[in-house]
Enzyme design. Structure first.
Site, short mmCIF file in Angstrom:
data_model
loop_
_atom_site.label_atom_id
_atom_site.label_comp_id
_atom_site.label_asym_id
_atom_site.label_seq_id
_atom_site.Cartn_x
_atom_site.Cartn_y
_atom_site.Cartn_z
N CYS A 151 5.85 -1.45 -10.29
CA CYS A 151 4.97 -1.47 -11.30
C CYS A 151 4.92 -0.16 -12.00
O CYS A 151 4.88 0.97 -11.17
CB CYS A 151 4.01 -1.88 -11.05
SG CYS A 151 2.59 -2.12 -12.28
N SER A 154 -7.79 -7.92 -15.03
CA SER A 154 -8.19 -7.15 -13.93
C SER A 154 -8.98 -6.01 -14.20
O SER A 154 -8.68 -5.12 -15.07
CB SER A 154 -6.93 -6.77 -13.15
OG SER A 154 -7.27 -6.00 -12.04
N LEU A 155 -10.16 -5.86 -13.80
CA LEU A 155 -11.26 -4.89 -14.41
C LEU A 155 -11.63 -3.74 -13.49
O LEU A 155 -11.34 -2.73 -13.97
CB LEU A 155 -12.54 -5.81 -14.72
CG LEU A 155 -13.69 -5.16 -15.86
CD1 LEU A 155 -12.92 -4.67 -17.12
CD2 LEU A 155 -14.84 -5.86 -16.02
N GLU A 176 8.20 -9.85 -4.49
CA GLU A 176 7.51 -10.29 -3.43
C GLU A 176 6.70 -11.56 -4.03
O GLU A 176 6.27 -11.59 -5.00
CB GLU A 176 6.37 -9.32 -2.98
CG GLU A 176 6.95 -8.03 -2.36
CD GLU A 176 6.02 -7.19 -1.77
OE1 GLU A 176 6.15 -5.97 -1.60
OE2 GLU A 176 4.89 -7.84 -1.15
N SER A 228 -2.49 -12.66 -15.18
CA SER A 228 -3.26 -11.65 -14.79
C SER A 228 -2.93 -10.09 -15.26
O SER A 228 -1.89 -9.67 -14.91
CB SER A 228 -3.52 -11.43 -13.32
OG SER A 228 -4.50 -10.29 -13.04
N CYS A 253 1.85 -17.02 -6.04
CA CYS A 253 1.63 -15.75 -6.54
C CYS A 253 2.97 -15.22 -6.67
O CYS A 253 3.47 -14.83 -6.11
CB CYS A 253 0.59 -15.10 -5.63
SG CYS A 253 0.30 -13.37 -6.21
N GLY A 261 3.70 -6.02 -10.26
CA GLY A 261 4.30 -5.87 -11.81
C GLY A 261 3.02 -6.08 -12.73
O GLY A 261 2.08 -6.93 -12.38
N GLU A 262 3.10 -5.50 -13.98
CA GLU A 262 2.16 -5.98 -15.11
C GLU A 262 2.76 -7.16 -15.91
O GLU A 262 3.69 -6.73 -16.41
CB GLU A 262 1.71 -4.68 -16.06
CG GLU A 262 1.15 -5.03 -17.26
CD GLU A 262 -0.07 -5.93 -17.46
OE1 GLU A 262 -0.99 -5.59 -16.53
OE2 GLU A 262 -0.19 -6.99 -17.84
N CYS A 285 -4.05 -8.26 -8.82
CA CYS A 285 -2.64 -8.30 -9.37
C CYS A 285 -2.12 -7.28 -8.73
O CYS A 285 -2.39 -5.87 -8.57
CB CYS A 285 -3.22 -7.65 -10.74
SG CYS A 285 -1.97 -6.94 -11.60
N CYS A 291 -2.38 2.13 -10.73
CA CYS A 291 -3.86 1.92 -10.30
C CYS A 291 -3.98 2.31 -8.94
O CYS A 291 -3.05 2.10 -8.04
CB CYS A 291 -4.08 0.25 -10.13
SG CYS A 291 -3.93 -0.80 -11.64
N CYS A 298 -3.87 0.41 -5.36
CA CYS A 298 -2.68 -0.33 -5.20
C CYS A 298 -1.48 -0.05 -4.76
O CYS A 298 -1.08 1.14 -5.10
CB CYS A 298 -2.25 -1.09 -6.32
SG CYS A 298 -0.64 -2.29 -6.56
N ASN A 343 -8.48 -4.68 0.74
CA ASN A 343 -8.00 -4.83 2.13
C ASN A 343 -7.53 -3.36 2.32
O ASN A 343 -6.99 -2.55 1.81
CB ASN A 343 -6.82 -5.56 2.24
CG ASN A 343 -6.93 -6.90 2.24
OD1 ASN A 343 -7.80 -7.44 3.07
ND2 ASN A 343 -6.49 -7.40 1.06
S1 SF4 Z 1 -2.74 -3.57 -9.33
FE1 SF4 Z 1 -1.41 -4.69 -10.71
S2 SF4 Z 1 -1.18 -3.64 -12.58
FE2 SF4 Z 1 -2.20 -2.17 -11.23
S3 SF4 Z 1 -0.57 -0.68 -10.26
FE3 SF4 Z 1 -0.64 -2.56 -8.97
S4 SF4 Z 1 0.91 -4.22 -9.52
FE4 SF4 Z 1 0.58 -2.47 -11.15
#
Ligand code: SF4
Length: 368
Positions: free
Chosen positions: A113, A221-222, A93, A198, A106, A166-167, A345, A117, A120, A302
């Site tokens: 991923c 990302s905190l 994406e 990020s 982006c 992804g990270e 992220c 999180c 997410c 969102n």
């Molecule tokens: S916020 Fe980023 S690091 Fe966390 S699960 Fe989603 S894609 Fe992965």
């Protein structure tokens, strides 16, 4: 033809070696690189400066295009969202976000991923696989071609953010290779200063990243000020807790040049992490680690089907920002328009598309 070599992911030196093995002189490699990245061609047949027979040979054994666009959505504010697929069918994406002075793309570094999180949607996919350098670069090429037309000059000032799926620090080598290819003057010429990476907090990589010579900007990302809350929202925190993350952030801060700052991203989840107390705890956390050159990007969450979180109220967002600012931390709210589908992220939440005022439109015709 899933395993034809994807030449878009090769550096100039690798291309020189590739053409040498085909018995061709090194200037052919530069022609190919210029075609792929300077003119953003995605088919060798369109490279009219190459002999016909050589183009045919290239097409037979390699490819200039490893991604296909499955769907494209355009928001009323001009934001465009692309759902692509790799040759082996993995989803990718990418989002284009226009603003008055500059455009931002982006991009994704992984398909799916591995991090979990809690807020997410990408997390629900798990890791499908790391993207190749070529697949990372081609996302940018696809978007630029769609927006400006194939072969049109890459607009000066396009910014990139690795905040898609992804990270990025878990695909570090491929990411760095992609960034190096994209920074070439005879190619896209997007220099590291216009790129932001990020991370959700892969601590050892923050130290490694800090040592890079020409490095992109960093965002961390905190999304929570305490270990207890962050363990729940971003389980990577159980591996590297806030103390370790902030110590790494301080080490990174020490390497900043004069006037530079770096960013913390904070997804505001209604009733979960958006109180004034949370804001004060954040400031205490920064003070404890003597972090001075930071800014906060606040990202109102969102509502997305399948997630148990809700957006914060506008009043809460304003109060949170004001609390941070009153305590000396610069804070910015990311304007929720069409762009809000990408949030922080990896939050390219597929299911939010229907509700995000997006309409599906055909891709711009390829020129070659
Ligand atoms: S916020 Fe980023 S690091 Fe966390 S699960 Fe989603 S894609 Fe992965």
């Amino acid at each position: 033809m899933a395993d034809r070599t994807h030449l878009t992911g090769m550096t100039i030196d690798e291309l020189i070696e590739f053409v040498r093995q085909l018995g061709e002189p090194s200037y052919r490699a530069r022609q190919i690189f210029g075609g792929l990245h300077g003119r953003r061609l995605r088919a060798f047949e369109a490279m009219s400066d190459l002999p016909k027979a050589f183009r045919a040979k290239l097409s037979e054994m390699s490819t200039a295009s490893a991604l296909t666009v499955e769907n494209r959505y355009v928001s009323e504010d001009g934001t465009r969202r692309y759902l692509m697929k790799t040759q082996d069918g993995q989803p990718v994406e990418t989002v284009f976000i226009p603003t008055e002075n500059r455009d931002t793309i982006c991009f994704s570094s992984q398909s799916g991923c591995p991090l979990k999180c809690d807020f997410c949607l990408t997390a629900k996919l798990g890791l499908l696989r790391n993207l190749t350098a070529g697949e990372i670069v081609e996302q940018i090429i696809v978007v630029l071609n769609d927006v400006y037309g194939e072969s049109a000059e890459t607009p000066h000032g396009t910014n990139l953010v690795a905040m898609g799926a992804g990270e990025p620090f878990l695909n570090f080598e491929k990411l760095l290779k992609a960034l190096s290819i994209m920074s070439e003057e005879q190619g896209l010429f997007i220099v590291p200063g216009r790129v932001t990476i990020s991370t959700a907090g892969i601590v050892p990589k923050i130290y490694e990243f800090a040592k890079l010579d020409r490095r992109p900007n960093l965002a961390i990302s905190l999304s929570a000020p305490t270990d207890e809350l962050r363990d729940r929202l971003m389980p990577i925190n159980k591996k590297w807790n806030l103390d370790e993350l902030m110590t790494a952030a301080k080490a990174f801060e020490k390497t900043l040049k004069r006037g530079e700052r770096f960013t913390f991203e904070y997804v505001l989840l209604g009733g979960v992490n958006d109180s004034d107390d949370h804001a004060r705890q954040l400031v205490r956390l920064f003070e404890k680690h003597d972090l001075r050159r930071v800014k906060m990007n606040l990202i109102p969450h969102n509502r997305a089907e399948g997630l148990e979180y809700y957006p914060p109220t506008t009043e809460r967002v304003i109060a949170f920002k004001e609390t941070l600012e009153s305590l000396g931390i610069s804070a910015y709210v990311r304007t929720p328009r069409g762009r809000d589908i990408y949030a922080a992220c990896g939050q390219l939440a597929a299911k939010t598309v229907e509700s995000a005022r997006f309409v599906a439109l055909p891709m711009r015709e390829a020129a070659g």
